[in-house]
Design a protein around this motif. Structure first.
Motif, mmCIF file in Angstrom:
data_model
loop_
_atom_site.group_PDB
_atom_site.id
_atom_site.type_symbol
_atom_site.label_atom_id
_atom_site.label_comp_id
_atom_site.label_asym_id
_atom_site.label_seq_id
_atom_site.Cartn_x
_atom_site.Cartn_y
_atom_site.Cartn_z
ATOM 1 N N LEU A 34 0.650 -1.508 -0.757
ATOM 2 C CA LEU A 34 0.007 0.103 0.055
ATOM 3 C C LEU A 34 0.948 1.396 -0.132
ATOM 4 N N SER A 42 -10.621 1.529 4.902
ATOM 5 C CA SER A 42 -10.261 0.790 3.823
ATOM 6 C C SER A 42 -11.073 0.518 2.746
ATOM 7 N N PHE A 43 -10.518 -0.208 1.454
ATOM 8 C CA PHE A 43 -11.686 -0.547 0.792
ATOM 9 C C PHE A 43 -11.164 -2.126 -0.483
ATOM 10 N N ARG A 44 -11.338 -2.676 -1.186
ATOM 11 C CA ARG A 44 -11.458 -3.440 -1.436
ATOM 12 C C ARG A 44 -12.204 -4.119 -3.099
ATOM 13 N N THR A 46 -12.717 -7.038 -5.393
ATOM 14 C CA THR A 46 -12.345 -7.920 -6.511
ATOM 15 C C THR A 46 -13.242 -8.341 -7.114
ATOM 16 N N PHE A 143 -6.640 -7.724 -8.370
ATOM 17 C CA PHE A 143 -7.509 -7.298 -7.490
ATOM 18 C C PHE A 143 -6.806 -5.806 -6.598
ATOM 19 N N SER A 145 -6.272 -2.911 -3.757
ATOM 20 C CA SER A 145 -7.141 -2.221 -2.114
ATOM 21 C C SER A 145 -6.634 -0.817 -2.126
ATOM 22 N N THR A 147 -7.246 2.599 0.081
ATOM 23 C CA THR A 147 -8.027 3.697 1.535
ATOM 24 C C THR A 147 -8.310 4.510 0.473
ATOM 25 N N HIS A 159 -3.271 -6.450 -6.430
ATOM 26 C CA HIS A 159 -2.763 -7.579 -6.012
ATOM 27 C C HIS A 159 -3.032 -8.350 -7.643
#
Length: 172
Positions: A34, A42-44, A46, A143, A145, A147, A159
């Motif tokens: 990060l 936070s976020f993700r 996928t 993916f 991720s 903030t 990712h």
């Protein structure tokens, strides 16, 4: 006695194959740390399918939102749709293989590069530089991720994984 030895050998070989498959999966996955101020929520993002498109929104100084498409389905948008929207739609045999950018308090610039040499540029190239790419040959962006705070992206991570070959050919 022979039956017991045969069953033991079959069980051992199944366990070995399972362990090798698990090791292989782990060897085909990597992530980039990060970057950014990391403040906010936070976020993700996928998905099950292959990543097929990326959208960003920026006001010329910061990245305010990001959204990706898996197969034919768009993810939820992270951040606020402020400013100009940029988009790259990937071809069937195209994948994101590098993400570069710059950050300060917010993510200020993002560049998504594909294996076909195409790029999506978004934001303003000022701040501290970063460059993210997979550790394994054949891996692609899977993916995202990070903030976000007050509608802007404040942290960003990627990712990477090798997408299963049989799924690539089924997706036409």
């Amino acid at each position: 006695m022979h039956y017991f030895v045969l069953v033991t050998l079959l069980a051992a070989s199944a366990l070995l194959a399972s362990a090798e498959e698990s090791d292989s999966d782990e060897q085909n996955y990597s992530f980039s740390d990060l970057v950014g101020s990391r403040s906010g929520t936070s976020f993700r993002i996928t998905g099950e399918e292959r990543l097929t498109a990326v959208r960003t929104w920026d006001n010329g100084a910061s990245i305010y939102a990001i959204q990706v498409r898996y197969g034919y389905i768009w993810s939820e948008r992270v951040g606020s749709a402020l400013g100009q929207m940029q988009e790259i739609l990937l071809e069937d045999d195209e994948a994101v293989i590098q993400v570069s950018g710059k950050y300060g308090l917010n993510i200020q610039w993002l560049v998504f590069v594909t294996n076909k040499g195409r790029s999506l540029y978004s934001g303003q190239p000022t701040g501290t530089s970063f460059n993210m790419y997979p550790e394994h040959q054949g891996a692609e962006l899977r993916f995202i991720s990070g903030t976000s705070l007050r509608g802007a992206l404040t942290g960003f991570a990627t990712h990477w994984a090798v997408y299963p070959q049989e799924s690539k050919s089924e997706e036409h």
